[in-house]
Design an enzyme around this catalytic site. Structure first.
Site, PDB file in Angstrom:
ATOM      1  N   SER A 296       0.796  -1.219   0.000  1.00  0.00           N
ATOM      2  CA  SER A 296       0.000   0.000   0.000  1.00  0.00           C
ATOM      3  C   SER A 296       0.828   1.269   0.000  1.00  0.00           C
ATOM      4  CB  SER A 296      -0.927   0.023   1.221  1.00  0.00           C
ATOM      5  OG  SER A 296      -0.167  -0.028   2.415  1.00  0.00           O
ATOM      6  N   CYS A 297       2.012   1.240   0.615  1.00  0.00           N
ATOM      7  CA  CYS A 297       2.715   2.509   0.816  1.00  0.00           C
ATOM      8  C   CYS A 297       4.001   2.639   0.032  1.00  0.00           C
ATOM      9  CB  CYS A 297       3.010   2.732   2.301  1.00  0.00           C
ATOM     10  SG  CYS A 297       4.396   1.760   2.910  1.00  0.00           S
ATOM     11  N   GLY A 298       4.471   1.565  -0.607  1.00  0.00           N
ATOM     12  CA  GLY A 298       5.752   1.682  -1.286  1.00  0.00           C
ATOM     13  C   GLY A 298       6.875   1.719  -0.285  1.00  0.00           C
TER      14      GLY A 298
END
Length: 275
Positions: free
Chosen positions: A114-116
């Site tokens: 989801s956030c890298g």
């Protein structure tokens, strides 16, 4: 690898009536990326295009820029106690003479779907690390009418999404709207890394004159990856973050958000979009 989807039993309720049936889900498994044999990063991804994913990740980190920088990418045997190959560990070997990253990158990094890359928020770091600093000079022009067509073209190319409804996608287009490549993954940043890694492997970096379209929002990580790959136009069907806009303004990236039909917001680089 064929583990893109898996089947699970589900209780489905329709019209107040319950029944059981098998359901198709998108697969999610960890991938450990090693650099010259040393553990570097772990990401949760949809299996498939793992070598391109690893290569694209290293482009985003400024380690790779050209196909010649990459000597080999292989799956690691003996990744488990019994010595079997899980196909969840890859080793990237740099070509002779390609410098290893400094200590700030040589760390165990956990990236989520989801956030890298968590915690990477320095605009200065991206500016100094990019191997393609001429992004602002890319004179490509793309019409608003072409941009308006791209989300439908991406959606039509999402084969696994049709079966699962649970995947992000990234697509690379020419300025005329020709679909050049499309990848799907449970993580939007992984889908972008797969696009960039395939471009590196085929000797097509930097991706000058191209448009990168992502499903969902445009986070800082995705803007960073576009800049590191030399992509002049990044478009998203949802909102960008404030830091993504800051990076686009700093680097000369054209950033388009809320691309839905003929409506869109241009947050940076509007000179590349023609009406």
């Amino acid at each position: 690898m064929g583990r893109v989807t898996e089947r699970r039993r589900v209780v489905r309720i329709r019209g107040g009536v319950a029944g059981t049936r098998p359901d198709t889900l998108v697969a999610e498994e960890p991938l450990e990326i090693r650099l010259n044999g040393k553990p570097l990063a772990i990401t949760m991804r949809t299996p498939g295009d793992d070598f391109a994913l690893a290569a694209g990740f290293l482009v985003s980190e400024g380690v790779l820029a050209h196909a010649a920088d990459l000597q080999a990418v292989t799956y690691c045997e003996g990744a488990t106690e019994d010595g079997s190959n899980t196909y969840n560990v890859v080793n990237v070997r740099l070509a002779p003479g390609v410098p290893l990253p400094d200590i700030s990158l040589e760390r165990n990094v956990y990236t989520t779907s989801s956030c890298g890359l968590c915690g990477k928020a320095s605009l200065d770091a991206v500016r100094t690390a990019t191997r393609f600093p001429g992004l602002a000079a890319d004179a490509v022009r793309v019409s608003a009418a072409v941009l308006a067509q791209l989300p439908d073209r991406l959606r039509a190319a999402q084969k696994v999404f049709d079966r699962t409804g649970g995947l992000h996608a990234a697509a690379l287009f020419s300025a005329e709207g020709e679909l050049l490549d499309v990848r799907e993954d449970v993580g939007r940043h992984n889908a972008v890394d797969k696009i960039i890694g395939r471009a590196l492997q085929s000797g097509r970096l930097p991706l000058g004159g191209a448009v990168l379209l992502v499903s969902g929002r445009a986070s800082f990580e995705l803007a960073q990856k576009a800049v590191m790959a030399g992509v002049p136009v990044l478009a998203a069907v949802s909102a960008p973050s404030s830091l993504a806009v800051d990076l686009a303004l700093e680097s000369g990236l054209t950033l388009v958000g809320f691309l839905r039909g003929h409506d869109m917001n241009i947050y940076a680089g509007e000179e590349r979009v023609t009406l």
